[in-house]
Scaffold this active site. Sequence first.
Site, PDB file in Angstrom:
ATOM      1  CB  CYS A   1      -0.952   0.006   1.188  1.00 25.37           C
ATOM      2  SG  CYS A   1      -2.119  -1.365   1.135  1.00 25.37           S
TER       3      CYS A   1
ATOM      4  CG  ASN B   1      -6.526  -0.661   1.061  1.00 29.00           C
ATOM      5  OD1 ASN B   1      -5.811  -0.275   0.142  1.00 29.00           O
ATOM      6  ND2 ASN B   1      -6.049  -1.076   2.220  1.00 29.00           N
TER       7      ASN B   1
ATOM      8  CG  HIS C   1      -3.093   3.682   1.672  1.00 25.99           C
ATOM      9  ND1 HIS C   1      -3.583   3.206   0.472  1.00 25.99           N
ATOM     10  CD2 HIS C   1      -3.208   2.664   2.560  1.00 25.99           C
ATOM     11  CE1 HIS C   1      -3.961   1.950   0.639  1.00 25.99           C
ATOM     12  NE2 HIS C   1      -3.745   1.600   1.887  1.00 25.99           N
TER      13      HIS C   1
HETATM   14  N1  COA Z   1     -18.480  -8.179   8.976  1.00 26.91           N
HETATM   15  C1  COA Z   1     -18.953  -8.390  10.215  1.00 26.91           C
HETATM   16  N2  COA Z   1     -18.134  -8.635  11.259  1.00 26.91           N
HETATM   17  C2  COA Z   1     -16.818  -8.663  11.026  1.00 26.91           C
HETATM   18  C3  COA Z   1     -16.284  -8.462   9.760  1.00 26.91           C
HETATM   19  C4  COA Z   1     -17.167  -8.204   8.704  1.00 26.91           C
HETATM   20  N3  COA Z   1     -16.761  -7.980   7.445  1.00 26.91           N
HETATM   21  N4  COA Z   1     -14.929  -8.548   9.820  1.00 26.91           N
HETATM   22  C5  COA Z   1     -14.632  -8.792  11.093  1.00 26.91           C
HETATM   23  N5  COA Z   1     -15.770  -8.876  11.832  1.00 26.91           N
HETATM   24  C6  COA Z   1     -15.898  -9.138  13.261  1.00 26.91           C
HETATM   25  C7  COA Z   1     -14.720  -9.853  13.832  1.00 26.91           C
HETATM   26  O1  COA Z   1     -14.835 -11.233  13.606  1.00 26.91           O
HETATM   27  C8  COA Z   1     -14.805  -9.484  15.286  1.00 26.91           C
HETATM   28  O2  COA Z   1     -15.768 -10.314  15.883  1.00 26.91           O
HETATM   29  P1  COA Z   1     -15.550 -10.912  17.365  1.00 26.91           P
HETATM   30  O3  COA Z   1     -15.453  -9.699  18.245  1.00 26.91           O
HETATM   31  O4  COA Z   1     -16.774 -11.745  17.563  1.00 26.91           O
HETATM   32  O5  COA Z   1     -14.278 -11.678  17.299  1.00 26.91           O
HETATM   33  C9  COA Z   1     -15.363  -8.071  15.269  1.00 26.91           C
HETATM   34  O6  COA Z   1     -15.936  -7.898  13.946  1.00 26.91           O
HETATM   35  C10 COA Z   1     -14.327  -6.991  15.509  1.00 26.91           C
HETATM   36  O7  COA Z   1     -13.182  -7.288  14.706  1.00 26.91           O
HETATM   37  P2  COA Z   1     -11.940  -6.352  14.684  1.00 26.91           P
HETATM   38  O8  COA Z   1     -10.983  -6.869  13.672  1.00 26.91           O
HETATM   39  O9  COA Z   1     -11.440  -6.097  16.090  1.00 26.91           O
HETATM   40  O10 COA Z   1     -12.632  -4.997  14.169  1.00 26.91           O
HETATM   41  P3  COA Z   1     -12.006  -3.593  13.956  1.00 26.91           P
HETATM   42  O11 COA Z   1     -12.822  -2.580  14.621  1.00 26.91           O
HETATM   43  O12 COA Z   1     -10.531  -3.572  14.202  1.00 26.91           O
HETATM   44  O13 COA Z   1     -12.231  -3.353  12.382  1.00 26.91           O
HETATM   45  C11 COA Z   1     -10.906  -3.486  10.359  1.00 26.91           C
HETATM   46  C12 COA Z   1     -11.655  -4.252  11.456  1.00 26.91           C
HETATM   47  C13 COA Z   1     -10.201  -4.501   9.501  1.00 26.91           C
HETATM   48  C14 COA Z   1     -11.930  -2.700   9.546  1.00 26.91           C
HETATM   49  C15 COA Z   1      -9.894  -2.537  10.987  1.00 26.91           C
HETATM   50  O14 COA Z   1      -9.149  -3.198  11.959  1.00 26.91           O
HETATM   51  C16 COA Z   1      -8.934  -1.943  10.002  1.00 26.91           C
HETATM   52  O15 COA Z   1      -9.309  -1.204   9.120  1.00 26.91           O
HETATM   53  N6  COA Z   1      -7.639  -2.234  10.171  1.00 26.91           N
HETATM   54  C17 COA Z   1      -6.602  -1.672   9.348  1.00 26.91           C
HETATM   55  C18 COA Z   1      -6.650  -2.316   8.023  1.00 26.91           C
HETATM   56  C19 COA Z   1      -5.707  -1.682   7.102  1.00 26.91           C
HETATM   57  O16 COA Z   1      -5.531  -0.491   7.120  1.00 26.91           O
HETATM   58  N7  COA Z   1      -5.146  -2.525   6.261  1.00 26.91           N
HETATM   59  C20 COA Z   1      -4.365  -2.136   5.197  1.00 26.91           C
HETATM   60  C21 COA Z   1      -3.211  -1.341   5.607  1.00 26.91           C
HETATM   61  S1  COA Z   1      -2.555  -0.814   4.150  1.00 26.91           S
END
Ligand code: COA
Length: 324
Positions: A114, A281, A251
């Site tokens: 990214c 993304n 980004h």
């Molecule tokens: N739909 C519904 N629930 C989902 C889900 C989806 N698409 N994806 C994950 N969940 C659930 C998880 O299983 C978890 O459930 P649990 O509590 O029962 O275990 C819950 O949602 C919370 O998951 P978590 O990963 O802690 O959520 P979050 O608030 O961190 O959001 C992201 C998840 C991925 C959106 C977030 O962490 C993020 O954007 N991270 C950075 C990603 C990024 O920038 N990546 C690229 C870098 S270049």
Amino acid sequence: MTLRSQIVGVGSYLPARIVTNQELEKSVDTTDAWIVERSGIRQRYIAAEGETTSDLAYEAAKEALANAGLTGADLDLIIVGTATPDHTFPATAARVQARLGMTKGFAFDLQAVCSGFIYALATADNFIKSGQVKTALVIGAETFSRILDWQDRGTCVLFGDGAGAVVLKAGEGQGTSADRGILSSHLHSDGRHYDLLYVDGGPSSTKTTGCVRMKGNEVFRHAVVNMAEVVGEALAANGLQASDIDWVVPHQANIRILEGTARKLGLPKERMVVTVDRHANTSAASIPLALAEAVKDGRIKQGQLLLLEAMGGGFTWGSCLVRF
Ligand code: COA
């Protein structure tokens, strides 16, 4: 006189097919409400069957060259930032080079996921500043849809396909922040975090292509800190304040990361270019896609100060400060 790499053309390309969150609800255990609340994403563009990264890159490049009033024959260098090349080798940039009719100079891919566009822009800037290159095309292009596990709701809802490009030309400045062109670039990586965001395939490990694997919440924590740090670093290196920035072109991974970075810097979120809601993304393509959109719709104007910043797998992260 100081040599400066000036952005003289921008271009972008998105595949025709839009996939909404509602469509994903039918195939994976997720909801539109969860995706919008946790990421700000409402839809993404997905490349057609047989449409490759070089196809997207070529379309964005064509538009950037036309916008600059140049042709492929004018180029000395092409760099394609991508983590989803057409083939393991040769470089996707070689295909783009041939299609653009560029027969001199050189073309290569750069892999920083990214952060790929920031790394590629900084690399091209250094070729120009060293006098080795006069005109460069820098592209960010991805078909992330090809490396997603469409059953993994933690990743498949977050990414999309697309490409963006800029043309850089050597120009002269006074060596101050009033010069047009790239004023500074700062690149970082920390390989200790390799396993937090990676693809579980590759020619030398599994002989397969693999799929994206991510510990989303851990990546999130690092992203907010790293993004605010690189912005501070860029401003300090140029003796500027956050209030001097006209536009942050970040980004686009998650609206909460963008808003968190803006808050940390005391920047109004209205000065961030946001496309994550529509593009999701797109990895290395997200910054040039956002830049091209804001230039085309007239928000970004010549002479304004832009801060481009990204973070990605590796981890890699960095910034480029640009007087447009
Ligand atoms: N739909 C519904 N629930 C989902 C889900 C989806 N698409 N994806 C994950 N969940 C659930 C998880 O299983 C978890 O459930 P649990 O509590 O029962 O275990 C819950 O949602 C919370 O998951 P978590 O990963 O802690 O959520 P979050 O608030 O961190 O959001 C992201 C998840 C991925 C959106 C977030 O962490 C993020 O954007 N991270 C950075 C990603 C990024 O920038 N990546 C690229 C870098 S270049």
